[in-house]
Write a protein that holds these residues in place. Sequence first.
Motif, short mmCIF file in Angstrom:
data_model
loop_
_atom_site.label_atom_id
_atom_site.label_comp_id
_atom_site.label_asym_id
_atom_site.label_seq_id
_atom_site.Cartn_x
_atom_site.Cartn_y
_atom_site.Cartn_z
N MET A 11 43.52 45.48 48.23
CA MET A 11 44.92 45.55 47.78
C MET A 11 45.58 44.16 47.90
SD MET A 11 45.43 48.54 46.83
CE MET A 11 45.19 48.37 45.61
N ARG A 12 45.22 43.50 48.98
CA ARG A 12 45.75 42.16 49.21
C ARG A 12 45.29 41.23 48.08
NH1 ARG A 12 47.35 39.49 54.17
NH2 ARG A 12 46.91 37.25 54.06
N ARG A 13 44.05 41.39 47.71
CA ARG A 13 43.49 40.57 46.64
C ARG A 13 44.23 40.84 45.32
NH1 ARG A 13 38.73 37.63 45.10
NH2 ARG A 13 38.62 38.00 42.87
N VAL A 14 44.45 42.13 45.08
CA VAL A 14 45.14 42.52 43.85
C VAL A 14 46.54 41.91 43.84
CG1 VAL A 14 46.16 44.48 42.63
CG2 VAL A 14 43.82 44.63 43.50
N GLN A 15 47.19 42.00 45.01
CA GLN A 15 48.54 41.44 45.13
C GLN A 15 48.52 39.92 44.94
OE1 GLN A 15 51.33 43.30 45.32
NE2 GLN A 15 52.38 41.34 45.01
N THR A 16 47.52 39.29 45.56
CA THR A 16 47.40 37.83 45.44
C THR A 16 47.24 37.43 43.97
OG1 THR A 16 46.31 37.74 47.58
CG2 THR A 16 46.10 35.80 46.20
N GLU A 17 46.41 38.22 43.29
CA GLU A 17 46.19 37.92 41.87
C GLU A 17 47.50 38.01 41.10
OE1 GLU A 17 42.89 40.10 40.14
OE2 GLU A 17 43.88 39.97 38.18
N ARG A 18 48.28 39.04 41.41
CA ARG A 18 49.55 39.23 40.73
C ARG A 18 50.48 38.04 40.99
NH1 ARG A 18 51.35 44.79 42.40
NH2 ARG A 18 49.33 45.34 41.54
N ASP A 19 50.55 37.66 42.29
CA ASP A 19 51.43 36.55 42.66
C ASP A 19 50.97 35.24 42.03
OD1 ASP A 19 52.73 38.41 44.15
OD2 ASP A 19 51.84 37.80 46.07
N LEU A 20 49.64 35.12 41.94
CA LEU A 20 49.08 33.87 41.44
C LEU A 20 49.49 33.63 39.98
CD1 LEU A 20 47.24 31.74 42.70
CD2 LEU A 20 45.27 32.96 41.78
N ARG A 21 49.68 34.73 39.26
CA ARG A 21 50.01 34.60 37.84
C ARG A 21 51.35 33.91 37.61
NH1 ARG A 21 46.35 36.90 34.78
NH2 ARG A 21 44.94 38.35 35.81
N THR A 22 52.24 34.05 38.59
CA THR A 22 53.56 33.46 38.39
C THR A 22 53.77 32.21 39.23
OG1 THR A 22 54.38 34.99 40.06
CG2 THR A 22 54.68 35.65 37.77
N ALA A 23 52.80 31.91 40.08
CA ALA A 23 52.98 30.82 41.05
C ALA A 23 53.23 29.48 40.37
CB ALA A 23 51.76 30.74 41.97
N PHE A 35 42.88 31.59 47.73
CA PHE A 35 43.25 31.99 46.36
C PHE A 35 42.40 31.40 45.24
CE2 PHE A 35 45.83 28.34 47.58
CZ PHE A 35 45.73 27.51 46.48
N LEU A 36 41.62 30.37 45.56
CA LEU A 36 40.91 29.71 44.45
C LEU A 36 39.84 30.58 43.80
CD1 LEU A 36 40.34 25.90 44.92
CD2 LEU A 36 41.90 27.12 43.42
N ASP A 37 39.17 31.40 44.60
CA ASP A 37 38.14 32.23 43.97
C ASP A 37 38.79 33.27 43.04
OD1 ASP A 37 39.18 33.48 46.16
OD2 ASP A 37 37.36 34.61 46.63
N ILE A 38 39.99 33.72 43.42
CA ILE A 38 40.70 34.65 42.53
C ILE A 38 41.12 33.92 41.26
CG2 ILE A 38 42.69 36.18 42.32
CD1 ILE A 38 42.64 36.51 45.32
N ALA A 39 41.54 32.67 41.43
CA ALA A 39 41.92 31.88 40.26
C ALA A 39 40.71 31.68 39.33
CB ALA A 39 42.48 30.54 40.70
N GLU A 40 39.54 31.50 39.95
CA GLU A 40 38.31 31.35 39.15
C GLU A 40 38.02 32.65 38.40
OE1 GLU A 40 35.73 29.03 38.86
OE2 GLU A 40 36.19 27.52 40.39
N ASP A 41 38.07 33.76 39.13
CA ASP A 41 37.72 35.05 38.53
C ASP A 41 38.65 35.43 37.39
OD1 ASP A 41 35.72 35.22 40.32
OD2 ASP A 41 36.63 36.75 41.61
N THR A 42 39.91 35.01 37.50
CA THR A 42 40.89 35.45 36.51
C THR A 42 41.10 34.41 35.41
OG1 THR A 42 42.58 34.52 37.93
CG2 THR A 42 42.21 36.88 38.12
N GLY A 43 40.46 33.24 35.55
CA GLY A 43 40.64 32.21 34.53
C GLY A 43 41.88 31.37 34.78
N LEU A 44 42.67 31.75 35.82
CA LEU A 44 43.88 30.99 36.11
C LEU A 44 43.57 29.58 36.61
CD1 LEU A 44 45.92 33.83 37.83
CD2 LEU A 44 46.58 32.63 35.75
N ILE A 45 42.32 29.39 37.00
CA ILE A 45 41.93 28.07 37.52
C ILE A 45 42.16 26.98 36.48
CG2 ILE A 45 39.50 28.29 36.83
CD1 ILE A 45 40.72 26.64 40.05
N GLU A 46 42.06 27.33 35.23
CA GLU A 46 42.21 26.28 34.20
C GLU A 46 43.62 25.67 34.19
OE1 GLU A 46 40.57 25.80 30.45
OE2 GLU A 46 39.01 27.31 30.74
#
Length: 587
Positions: free
Chosen positions: A330-342, A385-396
Amino acid sequence: MFGAVLQGNDGIDAPSRDETMRLLLVDDDEVDRMAIIRALRQWHCPLAIVEAATADAALNTFATAPFDAVLLDYRLPDMDGLEVLRRMNSRRMGSTAILMLTGMDDDDLATQCIEAGAQDFLLKQEISPRRLMRAVTHARMRHRIENALIESHERLRELAEQDPLTGLANRYSFDQSLRAAIPRTRRYNLNLALLLLDLDNFKLINDSHGHDVGDQLLRIVAHRLMEVTRDGDILCRLGGDEFAVLAFQIGHDDSVHQLSERLLGAASRPVEVGGAVLPMSASIGIALCPDNTSDADELFKCADLAMYRAKRGGRNQAHYFSEDLHRQVMRRVQTERDLRTALSRGEFEVFYQPQVSAANGGPFGAEALIRWHHPERGLLAPGEFLDIAEDTGLIEPIGAWVLETACADIVSGRLGDLPRRVAVNLSAQQLRSPELLGKVRTLRDGLSACGGVLELEITESVLIADIVQSQAILGAIAELGVGIAIDDFGTGYSSLSYLKQLPIDTLKVDKSFLDQVPEGEKDKRLLRAMIQMARNMGFRVVVEGVETRQQADVCRDYGADAIQGYFFARPVSLPDLPGALRHIREI
Ligand code: C2E
Ligand code: CA
Ligand code: CA
């Protein structure tokens, strides 16, 4: 009238002349029976006729011997003819034709008889071998059509419920079984386990050996899994390389554990296909009903999360769902959500960790390292958070932002007297992005006089994953005058000569090589060999993760060009950088 139904069927599949036709004649009136037999004898086919005078006798006989046809009088002393007909029909196997006989012409009755399963309805006075033969022929045909229909129904059901490749149950039927099983567990206080199994690296095999080999492999694995599941457990192929097992009445955790061990064992033996021996392994996620949940969809999700965890844990293992895991996810899911707007909310910051010249202890350069000011969780390091950024493509976009920010900091002079080298990390996805080169070119142009300062760090394992592509892109970057560093060197199993083919300026020796330094003699020798070889090949060498003075001394003695580590400075924000540099000068 019903004779008409049969018209046009003459001659189709008629009993052959030398085949004896077995008839059961049921009539309480002996005179009628004799008349019928006489009529039938005119037929040239051999006939074996068994007579019955009551419904009871008829049903008994019918149950014990096969007949081609039954001639059934409608009026019997002990039972209604329709009832006899129904009972015979319910027991009828094969292609027995049942013909109703009556003395009176009654359309309603005839309809009822046909509806109850009679093939024909005959007036006693009309009985003839020809009518009989037609009825038998018709019954056989109908039987054959019925059989074909049943077969095609079964085939359809199989298609709907079976995976054609492996013959296992498919996802649909598995779903049905699971949904049916769960209420039973509640009612009878039982429990069950859902195990999801996913082959590791199957896509790689499929891509490199072709789909035929992939299919064969799936069939072999399916067979092996079948051998290790217990009778009564349900095994299915959910699709692709995903399998599931529904194990009922798991007595104690141990038995789920044993089952998962058996499944892992079965899926982890190498498979021989088409002359090649393919190494195999699998990951398993386990969820328990009712312990984790009593809802079918939830159970799937729980097992899926556990599987995800097993994959992340390094594959070739089984993982149980737990509340703790749930929280993590759940934390990961939340992190992913937050990462989108960070990024749009300006929550990132680039920190710099100074690198120190081994020769004179002065500033050498810095590595740009991202930090995230999370609105609730505070300052987060990239590991969060970087691995989540990698998984979601947000890393770019995030990586591009770091690159832009670092370049802006270089040009503005905010880095003080530091910038002889500023290293920025590039992720695998950024390296493969078709936009990278254009971005780097623009940034390089913006750097103008500071052009030679920028260096891109790429992890060794990323580079060797696709050496040809790496060569092309690195070549183009090097031509722009941007430096290239191999990060985490020594962890990617590449040989130094391999790296010689790439336009590399700097090797960053991974901090794991310092773990046993200075006390471990073997590790020190390894470190020295690595530094010297790299230098002999013309690379600049930076050792990172230096935490003590002794380690710094060893690195310098062995010939490293620069040293980076907590001993000198942690990564710091721009405002803190002057303080950090002052501290370094005092060391
Ligand atoms: P890295 O590139 O290997 O960066 C070095 C990491 O080691 C940094 O962790 C740094 O803080 C840490 N470190 C430095 N000196 C010492 C030391 O003496 N002892 C120990 N134990 N650690 C030390 P950080 O900042 O948490 O970054 C972790 C990783 O995240 C980096 O490893 C890098 O791979 C990645 N990363 C950071 N920023 C970016 C970025 O902007 N883009 C990309 N793609 N990756 C980044
Ligand atoms: Ca790095
Ligand atoms: Ca590194």
